[in-house]
Each structure stands twice: as structure tokens, then as C-alpha cells.
Design a protein around this motif. Structure first.
Motif, PDB file in Angstrom:
ATOM      1  N   GLU A 287      25.515 -13.678 -36.866  1.00 38.37           N
ATOM      2  CA  GLU A 287      25.881 -13.110 -38.091  1.00 38.37           C
ATOM      3  C   GLU A 287      27.350 -12.856 -37.623  1.00 38.37           C
ATOM      4  OE1 GLU A 287      23.273 -12.272 -36.742  1.00 38.37           O
ATOM      5  OE2 GLU A 287      21.479 -12.315 -37.965  1.00 38.37           O
ATOM      6  N   GLY A 288      28.427 -13.606 -38.393  1.00 38.20           N
ATOM      7  CA  GLY A 288      29.714 -13.270 -37.768  1.00 38.20           C
ATOM      8  C   GLY A 288      30.868 -12.741 -38.633  1.00 38.20           C
ATOM      9  N   ASN A 289      30.387 -12.249 -39.634  1.00 37.97           N
ATOM     10  CA  ASN A 289      31.274 -11.618 -40.704  1.00 37.97           C
ATOM     11  C   ASN A 289      32.024 -10.567 -39.728  1.00 37.97           C
ATOM     12  OD1 ASN A 289      30.828 -13.499 -42.547  1.00 37.97           O
ATOM     13  ND2 ASN A 289      29.700 -11.985 -44.047  1.00 37.97           N
ATOM     14  N   ASP A 290      31.298  -9.631 -39.124  1.00 36.60           N
ATOM     15  CA  ASP A 290      31.682  -8.724 -38.238  1.00 36.60           C
ATOM     16  C   ASP A 290      31.787  -9.029 -36.826  1.00 36.60           C
ATOM     17  OD1 ASP A 290      32.438  -5.980 -37.618  1.00 36.60           O
ATOM     18  OD2 ASP A 290      30.757  -5.876 -36.543  1.00 36.60           O
ATOM     19  N   LYS A 291      32.964  -9.290 -36.392  1.00 39.25           N
ATOM     20  CA  LYS A 291      33.444 -10.015 -35.194  1.00 39.25           C
ATOM     21  C   LYS A 291      32.546  -9.251 -34.019  1.00 39.25           C
ATOM     22  CE  LYS A 291      37.703 -12.835 -36.178  1.00 39.25           C
ATOM     23  NZ  LYS A 291      38.805 -12.882 -36.089  1.00 39.25           N
ATOM     24  N   LYS A 292      32.639  -7.857 -34.229  1.00 40.50           N
ATOM     25  CA  LYS A 292      32.270  -7.008 -33.214  1.00 40.50           C
ATOM     26  C   LYS A 292      30.799  -7.446 -32.965  1.00 40.50           C
ATOM     27  CE  LYS A 292      33.890  -3.316 -35.241  1.00 40.50           C
ATOM     28  NZ  LYS A 292      33.903  -4.027 -36.498  1.00 40.50           N
ATOM     29  N   TYR A 293      30.067  -7.137 -34.209  1.00 41.11           N
ATOM     30  CA  TYR A 293      28.520  -7.557 -34.171  1.00 41.11           C
ATOM     31  C   TYR A 293      28.314  -8.894 -33.344  1.00 41.11           C
ATOM     32  CZ  TYR A 293      23.978  -8.282 -35.513  1.00 41.11           C
ATOM     33  OH  TYR A 293      22.479  -8.520 -35.356  1.00 41.11           O
ATOM     34  N   ALA A 294      29.128  -9.945 -33.837  1.00 37.45           N
ATOM     35  CA  ALA A 294      28.865 -11.099 -33.308  1.00 37.45           C
ATOM     36  C   ALA A 294      29.081 -11.209 -31.858  1.00 37.45           C
ATOM     37  CB  ALA A 294      29.918 -12.164 -33.880  1.00 37.45           C
ATOM     38  N   ARG A 295      29.958 -10.466 -31.305  1.00 40.33           N
ATOM     39  CA  ARG A 295      30.136 -10.635 -29.793  1.00 40.33           C
ATOM     40  C   ARG A 295      29.045 -10.001 -29.075  1.00 40.33           C
ATOM     41  NH1 ARG A 295      36.580  -9.029 -30.735  1.00 40.33           N
ATOM     42  NH2 ARG A 295      37.122 -10.854 -31.537  1.00 40.33           N
ATOM     43  N   ILE A 296      28.659  -8.785 -29.746  1.00 39.72           N
ATOM     44  CA  ILE A 296      27.712  -7.924 -28.993  1.00 39.72           C
ATOM     45  C   ILE A 296      26.514  -8.932 -29.109  1.00 39.72           C
ATOM     46  CG2 ILE A 296      26.047  -5.922 -29.012  1.00 39.72           C
ATOM     47  CD1 ILE A 296      29.188  -5.635 -27.705  1.00 39.72           C
ATOM     48  N   LYS A 297      26.087  -9.689 -30.135  1.00 41.48           N
ATOM     49  CA  LYS A 297      24.863 -10.419 -30.282  1.00 41.48           C
ATOM     50  C   LYS A 297      24.759 -11.637 -29.252  1.00 41.48           C
ATOM     51  CE  LYS A 297      21.607 -12.961 -33.255  1.00 41.48           C
ATOM     52  NZ  LYS A 297      21.062 -12.975 -34.815  1.00 41.48           N
ATOM     53  N   ALA A 298      26.019 -12.214 -29.065  1.00 44.48           N
ATOM     54  CA  ALA A 298      26.048 -13.256 -28.238  1.00 44.48           C
ATOM     55  C   ALA A 298      25.621 -12.798 -26.548  1.00 44.48           C
ATOM     56  CB  ALA A 298      27.401 -14.023 -28.172  1.00 44.48           C
ATOM     57  N   LEU A 299      26.642 -11.885 -26.228  1.00 45.99           N
ATOM     58  CA  LEU A 299      26.262 -11.156 -25.142  1.00 45.99           C
ATOM     59  C   LEU A 299      24.800 -10.742 -24.791  1.00 45.99           C
ATOM     60  CD1 LEU A 299      29.454  -9.098 -24.533  1.00 45.99           C
ATOM     61  CD2 LEU A 299      28.650 -10.766 -23.019  1.00 45.99           C
ATOM     62  N   LYS A 300      24.200 -10.172 -25.663  1.00 47.70           N
ATOM     63  CA  LYS A 300      22.810  -9.975 -25.526  1.00 47.70           C
ATOM     64  C   LYS A 300      22.046 -11.084 -25.423  1.00 47.70           C
ATOM     65  CE  LYS A 300      20.327  -6.281 -28.365  1.00 47.70           C
ATOM     66  NZ  LYS A 300      20.521  -5.381 -29.444  1.00 47.70           N
ATOM     67  N   THR A 301      22.383 -11.914 -26.123  1.00 46.10           N
ATOM     68  CA  THR A 301      21.372 -13.253 -26.083  1.00 46.10           C
ATOM     69  C   THR A 301      21.661 -13.726 -24.785  1.00 46.10           C
ATOM     70  OG1 THR A 301      21.613 -13.226 -28.526  1.00 46.10           O
ATOM     71  CG2 THR A 301      20.720 -15.227 -27.270  1.00 46.10           C
ATOM     72  N   ILE A 302      22.581 -13.833 -24.309  1.00 44.44           N
ATOM     73  CA  ILE A 302      22.649 -14.549 -23.017  1.00 44.44           C
ATOM     74  C   ILE A 302      22.062 -13.704 -21.972  1.00 44.44           C
ATOM     75  CG2 ILE A 302      24.520 -15.149 -21.218  1.00 44.44           C
ATOM     76  CD1 ILE A 302      26.649 -15.593 -23.499  1.00 44.44           C
ATOM     77  N   CYS A 303      22.130 -12.480 -21.830  1.00 43.86           N
ATOM     78  CA  CYS A 303      21.569 -11.548 -20.920  1.00 43.86           C
ATOM     79  C   CYS A 303      20.118 -11.802 -21.297  1.00 43.86           C
ATOM     80  CB  CYS A 303      21.990 -10.066 -21.226  1.00 43.86           C
ATOM     81  SG  CYS A 303      23.690  -9.715 -20.948  1.00 43.86           S
ATOM     82  N   LYS A 304      19.634 -11.701 -22.283  1.00 43.11           N
ATOM     83  CA  LYS A 304      18.253 -11.807 -22.266  1.00 43.11           C
ATOM     84  C   LYS A 304      17.596 -13.286 -21.890  1.00 43.11           C
ATOM     85  CE  LYS A 304      14.093 -10.707 -24.384  1.00 43.11           C
ATOM     86  NZ  LYS A 304      13.344 -11.528 -23.960  1.00 43.11           N
ATOM     87  N   ARG A 305      18.502 -14.147 -22.152  1.00 44.36           N
ATOM     88  CA  ARG A 305      17.856 -15.528 -21.684  1.00 44.36           C
ATOM     89  C   ARG A 305      18.017 -15.484 -19.975  1.00 44.36           C
ATOM     90  NH1 ARG A 305      18.158 -19.942 -24.915  1.00 44.36           N
ATOM     91  NH2 ARG A 305      17.129 -20.982 -23.239  1.00 44.36           N
ATOM     92  N   LEU A 306      18.958 -15.148 -19.688  1.00 44.58           N
ATOM     93  CA  LEU A 306      19.017 -15.127 -18.027  1.00 44.58           C
ATOM     94  C   LEU A 306      18.005 -14.142 -17.454  1.00 44.58           C
ATOM     95  CD1 LEU A 306      23.065 -15.039 -17.730  1.00 44.58           C
ATOM     96  CD2 LEU A 306      21.523 -17.012 -17.877  1.00 44.58           C
ATOM     97  N   GLU A 307      17.786 -12.831 -18.029  1.00 42.96           N
ATOM     98  CA  GLU A 307      16.864 -12.187 -17.546  1.00 42.96           C
ATOM     99  C   GLU A 307      15.464 -12.781 -17.518  1.00 42.96           C
ATOM    100  OE1 GLU A 307      17.549  -8.612 -19.807  1.00 42.96           O
ATOM    101  OE2 GLU A 307      19.115  -8.029 -18.553  1.00 42.96           O
ATOM    102  N   ASP A 308      14.937 -13.370 -18.600  1.00 46.25           N
ATOM    103  CA  ASP A 308      14.049 -14.344 -18.916  1.00 46.25           C
ATOM    104  C   ASP A 308      13.588 -15.124 -17.469  1.00 46.25           C
ATOM    105  OD1 ASP A 308      13.428 -12.657 -20.966  1.00 46.25           O
ATOM    106  OD2 ASP A 308      13.646 -14.282 -22.506  1.00 46.25           O
ATOM    107  N   ARG A 309      14.667 -16.061 -17.659  1.00 49.94           N
ATOM    108  CA  ARG A 309      14.643 -17.121 -16.559  1.00 49.94           C
ATOM    109  C   ARG A 309      14.431 -16.593 -15.078  1.00 49.94           C
ATOM    110  NH1 ARG A 309      15.888 -22.255 -16.027  1.00 49.94           N
ATOM    111  NH2 ARG A 309      14.818 -22.214 -17.955  1.00 49.94           N
ATOM    112  N   LEU A 310      15.238 -15.383 -14.769  1.00 52.39           N
ATOM    113  CA  LEU A 310      15.093 -14.877 -13.486  1.00 52.39           C
ATOM    114  C   LEU A 310      13.771 -14.160 -13.415  1.00 52.39           C
ATOM    115  CD1 LEU A 310      18.635 -13.417 -13.538  1.00 52.39           C
ATOM    116  CD2 LEU A 310      17.775 -14.852 -11.891  1.00 52.39           C
TER     117      LEU A 310
END
Lengths: 503, 503
Positions: free
Chosen positions: B475-498
């Protein structure tokens, strides 16, 4: 140079605000670089544990990651070792308007190789010359090169390595070489110092950064980068050449000079050479067989072979190349047809697309048209300003010299035909359905510029027939004669090189 | 399949004339291939000492060396080992109208790796599936694939290896592996036979060549190549798909099926998510720190990370990527902005430019726009026929599946904004001097096609959200929200893989 560097400390508070505003300025500067189309290379060399990685991270913190590329230069891998040593740096050249930031560069490569006895003293000297040539060529083409050496004292290095080693999380960042280098700090100090002095040039001066204190270092790096970019952008705007203010006396740089081979003007070449079909068939068999054997020996001795074909339109390059290729084991050569450059090629130094097309040692690279387009079609079609074209003769000699240094045999053919013969062949192409694709309007247009081309060829042959990469003008009115002469010349050059190696 | 092959002998006299005329025909056929723009891949596999090299030399004898490239496939080097295993073959894809001739191919690679226990049985099976997928993708894109297996009997191989070893000139051509393989001929026979059977497909059938007699082999190869090319050229002319007549029953090929992840339509996405500046600053710090640690662990475990960014124009991809990049050690990632393809890219399979941009394992490759252009801009701007676009969903899933198999974490973001928000940002860009370069006529034109794009995005998300490479709509209408969601998603996916790897 290194002994003049004083380590000092900058308070965090005083620096932070200014650093932040410089970083913000850098965003605008990066956009200016993009608009001005300046390719920027920032190299960060220095002692192990001097903080190269974290300084880079700080430098690019606010920059748009689409416009920079950070690369860490380690010991060359097996493929890189089979290319000219500068190949891996050429390969990484940034496009106009983009940044390449190197953690370690051709300097680390060279100093380490020398200190670990992988290269001799004279090879080290050759490399210093190669480096100055490389940096000058880039600067002349509008590249902005900003070179940093991060300097820390021995005590500081010992302390940092110790700290890294003692934590499980960071231990992997210290390799055994770092420890040995630390023990030999004084020796490295001397070698680095000499290397810095010999490569401190007007076109790529050194910035030595006192890096015991990280904030001081950050501050100096940021300041240097922003100033250099401002200077370069202003220079582009005013159409002048940018010269970064050196911090230390620069060397009295002189371009390498090369011994030239004798050569003829095209008008002096006797064009009546020919062979009967029987002579041709016998010689073809003979020289192809010989070439195959020679290829085998070159392969085993890992000698790179570079064959450059130039010549008049319809001169018979294609057929000539075919006879050479036919003789070879197909796994050991590649023919590179050179057409007009693509956008990504135009966005870089003109030699880039040739550097990146080199096959590994032991292999043949056969160029169908070459880097000599720079001094023929480019000035005649006004694709490149005359001033840059005039510099190309020296640049090309340097390029071929570096190939020779790598061990390559560089063979250059100009396939010559006279104007009448070209007319006959053009007409024949027009009249033979299967050959019509080979003849275009452009060929006829080029033909009108015959005299201009002839002058350009004479000049090219005169200025680039070095004794290590001489031109061979091939009398091409008779295709059979031309093919045999090419084969014979290649065999002779390879035999000479193999003999040299045996002695 | 192999046991059905009968070795026979062809008299030299009877074959020579015909061979010569076939070779001449091949010159014309190569021109036809050039005109029709067909990329041709000829792979020559088979037993050691079966004569692969000399057969290739005979095949190309009269061909124009500018239009083919012969490559010898050996054990992968250190860089190749850090890429997906098919990478080195993708990298070598010929352009339309050109030939790639391989001495050994993905088959030698696979059979040797399996026989030498470098890959497990299940990895071997994955590879067979990868190969069929690879060949089908190429065939569907108009590539002509001609696969040869040169078959010799054990006695013949023993004899030849012995002969090669006994002469000083040829000894280097026999390596210890050849001898071991010869001793284990029967085992290899079985493995080759199975491999051939499982990859004998309608789109890339095998040609098994009885190669005890060299002239017989030459004859069969030449005949097969000329027939296949004729067939392919005729098919191009008539607009049909070329199918080479298989010599053996083909397998009942089925495309791989993938488990899909759940996903929403764009219209179902709630767009009112936002963060205050304070929340943003705290979370940014938190997730960037976490990501940096995760990158370190991925680097040490050599996990490749692929992040694909797509989204509406002015959606905020650039700023989002920047926040991710900022968190990372700059030596461990590269951002690849994807613009319109260059001529050399258009001349190859559309996935080629993405395959060749992959960084090595342990590194992040961040794509700013991606291969999904195939199913968005390409059909909407009518750059690609709908029929090929429809095939892309499967092709892309296969591509991402192969990345996953390599070990990569594949993360895909669609940065979503609504139409009003886009209008607001476009206007803002037009009105802010420093942002004007970011907005062009084309952006406004694309905006008019919003509904078409929305449909294409919904379809894309539906058809390519696999469980191994699901889409994350941000959801990108708020850029701040969008950035955090991207970062969070990446962290989650990497954690899962590890975590997965730890178990």
C-alpha cells in the motif's frame, strides 16, 4: 607522501551537522553528474581495517542506488587471471552519468602481487605505467577519477585487527593475509608510499586520508568528493577540462613512447600480386595445416592471439577471415564482427567494447573491423571531434602495447584493393542475387569518400605501426593472393613468438 | 535408445562428393537462417573421444565464421558455480540469425555431476526437468535446437583413448577422467541412455549418431542439420511452428505445475495505511539494522537474494529501493534499473537480459522494474503478440522456480497507489523544478491506460504468485508505510529461509 599525514580527531558534534548537509548536497550533485553525463570512478584503497567498507557505506548513504555500483576488488579469479590484468577494471567501467565505487582497486592488486612475489620488479614497473596510462585515457575521455588512500598507523591497525578477531561476528572479516601484512607494516608502508608517489598525476591525483579517526576521515572524503564533482560539472558547463587540485607534487608525467615499424603509403603498394588456382590450393593446404599446429602450441603455452582485420568495403575480409578460421580448432577462436556501437557501448570509453570482447589466453580473437574505426569512420562521418580522434593513435598504441605485455601476438591487416577493383566488385554484387544483401547505398556513399579514407588509412598506418603490433598491408585485388598472405603472416608471427619463448 | 544404434561404415568415395555438396548447401542455409532471424543451437554431446571436436570442425568448414560461435563446455569455473547452473548456457545464447555450436552441453554437465556424486538423485531429476523447461522455452521463442549424441562402442573408445595417449602431440587431450569413464563405460551407458530418453521431446528431439565410423557420422550430422534448418526456414515462411521429426518416441511432456499463493485484486487492497513520522523513524532504524544483520548471515551462507520491484509510475519505487539499499553493505548488492531493451537484448530470448544480470550467490540483486514488463507494457503497447505474452506467466514461474532451486529467496513487490495519488504526485513533479526530469509525456499517456494496466496487474499477480515467489502488494499512498512494509517483508522472508536452513 604517507609520512606527511597527521592523524587528528574531529569531535562528533561539530562534524555531524555538516556531514549531513554535505550528504544532502551530494544527492543534488549526483543529479548534476547524471545530467552532465560524467562517468565517475571513486577508488578507495588503503590499509586493511582502515574502514574502507564503512566509509563507502557512509558516502553513498543518501545517493540513489540506481546510479552507483560498489564493487569489492579481491584477488583475481581463474578467468580474470587469463585476461590482461586491467581487463577486470575496464569491464567494470561506469556509464556516463553513473558512479563506480571500488573498495580496493588496481592499486591493491599491484602492491599485493608485488609484495607476495607474484610479479617481478620490472612487472611492477610496467603496471605502474599501465595504471598511469589507464587513468590518463579515462580522464581524457571525460571520466572523473577520485582516488583515496585511507591511512592508519600501525598501532591503530593492530588494535583494529585484534578487535575484529576477538568477536565471533566479525572474525571472518580478518584473513590471514591481513595479519601478515600488519606484521610487515613498515615494508608495506614503503611500497605503498612509492606506489602513491609514482601515480600521483595531474589527471588523477591522490587524496590521502588520515583515517585513525573515522569522523575525520568521513569528513575529508565527503569534502573531496563534493569538491571534485562540483569542479567537474563546472568544467563540463564551461567546456574546459577539469583538473582536480593535487595535494602533493604530481609527477612529471610523460606518455609512453613506442618504437615504430617501417610502413608504406597505400599509393606505394604494388597491386599486381596474384596466384594461379593451383598455387593457391597448394599453399592454402600448406599454411592451414601449419596454422593448425601453431594454434595447438599457442593453446598449450596460453598465448593469446589477436587478429585485427580492416580494409576497403568489398575488400574480401569475410572470405579471408574464413580461410583463417577454417584452419583453426573451432573451440579455440572467436570472430567478433564489429558494427555500430549500441547505447551501452556509446555510454563508455570507446575502447571498452574491445576490451570486453577479448577471449582468454590461449585463444584467438579475430576482429572483423576494429578499434581503428575511431580514426577512420568516426572523423570522416563527424561522429567524434577531431581533437579526440587525434589522441586515439597514442591510445590505441597503448592498448595494443598492454595486449602485448599480457603476452598476446597482435596482428593487424589492412586488406587493400584499388578503386577499379572495388567498382567491379560492387557491380558484381548488385548483379548477383545471392550477393545483393552485401551491397548498400552506404557502400556507394563511402566510395565517394575514397580519397579521405585513403588519407586516414595512411595516417593510421604511419602512426600505429609499432614494432610490437605492425600493420600488414595485404594486396587484395587477387583474393587468393590475399588469403595466402594473411595465413603466411599469421604463421610467421606465431612462429617468431614461439621461438622467442623457447629461448 | 542407445542399444538400438547400429554402427556402420560408409565408403569414403561415395560420401565425399555428397558431403561437399551438402556443405555448400549449408552456406546458403546459413544465409537463410540469417534472413529468417532464426537463432540456432547445435549441441554435440557423446562419449569422450567420439570425435566431437572434429565433427564440429567439419560441420562449420564452409560457414561464415562471423555468424557462429563454437564453445567447449567444461567443468564450471568458480564464478559459474556461484550462479544458477543453467546460467552459463543462458549467457551464451546466440542472437537471432546466428549459430551457437556447443562441444558438450548441459547434458555432459549433468551426467558427469551425477556420476561423480556432485549432485544427488533428486537434484539430477530437477536438472532433467530444468533442461526440458529450458529447451521448451527456447523452442517456444523460435530457437532451433539440434541435439546430437555421438555414440561409439566401448572397444572403439578404448582404442581411441589408447591411440591419443600414445602420441606425445595428442596426449594432453586425454584427461584422467576420460580413462575412468571408459572403465565405467557400462554405467555411463545406462545413465546416458536414461538421460536421453527423459529429454527426448517433441520440441528438442535427440539425434543419436553412430560414430565408430567418422564419415558415417559426418554424413548423418550434416544431413540432420540441413534438414532441420530447411524445415525451420520453411516454417518461418509459412508462419507455422517447426517440429523436427523425432527418431525415437518422445516423452509425454508436461509443463511443471506450481502451487500458488493466495492473493488479492488491486481493487480489494485497502489503501488507507499510513505511519506517523515518529513511528516511521523508529521502525526504519529497527528494520534496517535487522536487515543488515540478515545480509551478513545470507552472505556467509551464500544465499542469493532477488528483489523485484514493480509498481505504478510515481509509486515511489526509487525511494523504497533506497531505504533497502541503505541498510545493506554496499559491496553485497546491486540495483539493476531496467529500461527498454537494447538491440543485442531484443535479438535474444526476453529472459536473457535478466539471467545475465544475476549477481553471484550471497549477494542481493535488486531489480527496478523486471521481467514482468513482458506481461504489462509489452502487450499493452503491442510490442509482443498476445500469444507469446500468454505463455510468459508459465515461463516466468519456471524462471523463478529455477532461481529458488539455486537457493535464492525471490521477493516481489507491487507498489500500489491509487489514481488520485498518482495525479497528485505527477502534478507535484511538474511543479518542482528538481523533480521535473522525473515526469514525461509518456507518464501521462500511460496514466490514460490505467484500467488496462490494472487488469494486467491483477492477472499477473493471480498467475505468478507462486508459493515460492509470492507477490507482496504494498500500500503505497503513504511512502513511509510502504518503505517499512518492504523492509519488513524482506526481513521476514530472509529469516524464514535462514530458519529453514538451520533445521
Amino acid at each position: 607522501m604517507l609520512e606527511t599525514i597527521e592523524q587528528r580527531k574531529t569531535g562528533k558534534a561539530e562534524a555531524m551537522n555538516e556531514l549531513n548537509s554535505m550528504r544532502n548536497e551530494l544527492i543534488d550533485l549526483a543529479n548534476a553528474v547524471k545530467s552532465a553525463g560524467i562517468p565517475v570512478i571513486i577508488t578507495i584503497d588503503g590499509w586493511s581495517a582502515a574502514g574502507k567498507g564503512s566509509q563507502i557505506a557512509k558516502l553513498i548513504k543518501y545517493m540513489d542506488p540506481r546510479f552507483y555500483d560498489v564493487e569489492s576488488i579481491r584477488t583475481p579469479n581463474e578467468i580474470e587471471l587469463r585476461k590482461p590484468w586491467l581487463h577486470r577494471f575496464w569491464q567494470r567501467l561506469p556509464k556516463k552519468g553513473e558512479f563506480l565505487i571500488l573498495d580496493g582497486s588496481w592499486y591493491r592488486d599491484t602492491v599485493n602481487a608485488f609484495m607476495y612475489d607474484e610479479i617481478s620488479k620490472s612487472q611492477y614497473k610496467d603496471r605502474i605505467e599501465d595504471i598511469n596510462t589507464f587513468e590518463r585515457q579515462l580522464a581524457d575521455d571525460g571520466y572523473l577519477i577520485i582516488k583515496f588512500f585511507l591511512h592508519i598507523t600501525k598501532d591503530e591497525q593492530t588494535k583494529r585487527l585484534h578487535k575484529l578477531s576477538s568477536s565471533e561476528i566479525t572474525r571472518w572479516r580478518v584473513n590471514p593475509q591481513d595479519i601478515i601484512n600488519n606484521e610487515n607494516y613498515e615494508k608495506f608502508f614503503k611500497r605503498y608510499d612509492k606506489t602513491l608517489m609514482r601515480t600521483n598525476t595531474e589527471f588523477a591525483p591522490w587524496h590521502i586520508i588520515a583515517a585513525n579517526d573515522k569522523i575525520t576521515a568521513q569528513f575529508s572524503i565527503m569534502m573531496t568528493v563534493t569538491n571534485a564533482i562540483k569542479g567537474a560539472c563546472a568544467a563540463v558547463e564551461s567546456g574546459e577540462k577539469f583538473i582536480d587540485k593535487p595535494e602533493f607534487p604530481v609527477i612529471d608525467y610523460k606518455k609512453s613512447e613506442f618504437k615504430m615499424a617501417k610502413c608504406k603509403k597505400l599509393s606505394e603498394v604494388k597491386m599486381d600480386k596474384s596466384l594461379t588456382y593451383e598455387e593457391y590450393a597448394a599453399k592454402l593446404e600448406k599454411y592451414q595445416t601449419r596454422l593448425f599446429e601453431l594454434q595447438n602450441r599457442c593453446y598449450q603455452k596460453k598465448i593469446p592471439v589477436i587478429i585485427a582485420y580492416e580494409g576497403w568495403d568489398a575488400g574480401g575480409k569475410g572470405g579471408n577471415i574464413k580461410r583463417v578460421a577454417n584452419a583453426l580448432d573451432p573451440r579455440g577462436y572467436e570472430v567478433k564482427p564489429i558494427a555500430a556501437p549500441e547505447p551501452s557501448e556509446l555510454a563508455r570509453h570507446y575502447l571498452w567494447r574491445f576490451w570486453t570482447r577479448l577471449e582468454k589466453d590461449g585463444h584467438f580473437t579475430i576482429f572483423d573491423r576494429t578499434w581503428y574505426g575511431r580514426v577512420m569512420v568516426e572523423p570522416i562521418e563527424k561522429l567524434t571531434p577531431q581533437e579526440r580522434v587525434d589522441m586515439a593513435y597514442q591510445e590505441i598504441n597503448e592498448f595494443e602495447h598492454q595486449l602485448t605485455e599480457w603476452g598476446a601476438v597482435v596482428i593487424k591487416f589492412w586488406i587493400n584493393i584499388d578503386k577499379d577493383e572495388q567498382y567491379r566488385r560492387f557491380k558484381e554484387r548488385e548483379e548477383t542475387p545471392s550477393k545483393q544483401w552485401k551491397i548498400t547505398e552506404e557502400d556507394w556513399r563511402n566510395r565517394e569518400k575514397w580519397d579521405e579514407y585513403e588519407k586516414a588509412v595512411d595516417r593510421m598506418v604511419e602512426l600505429t605501426s609499432t614494432n610490437f603490433a605492425p600493420w600488414t598491408i595485404i594486396e587484395g585485388n587477387d583474393k587468393k593472393y590475399a588469403r595466402i598472405k594473411a595465413l603466411k603472416t599469421i604463421c610467421k608471427r606465431l612462429e617468431d613468438r614461439l621461438l622467442e619463448l623457447d629461448h
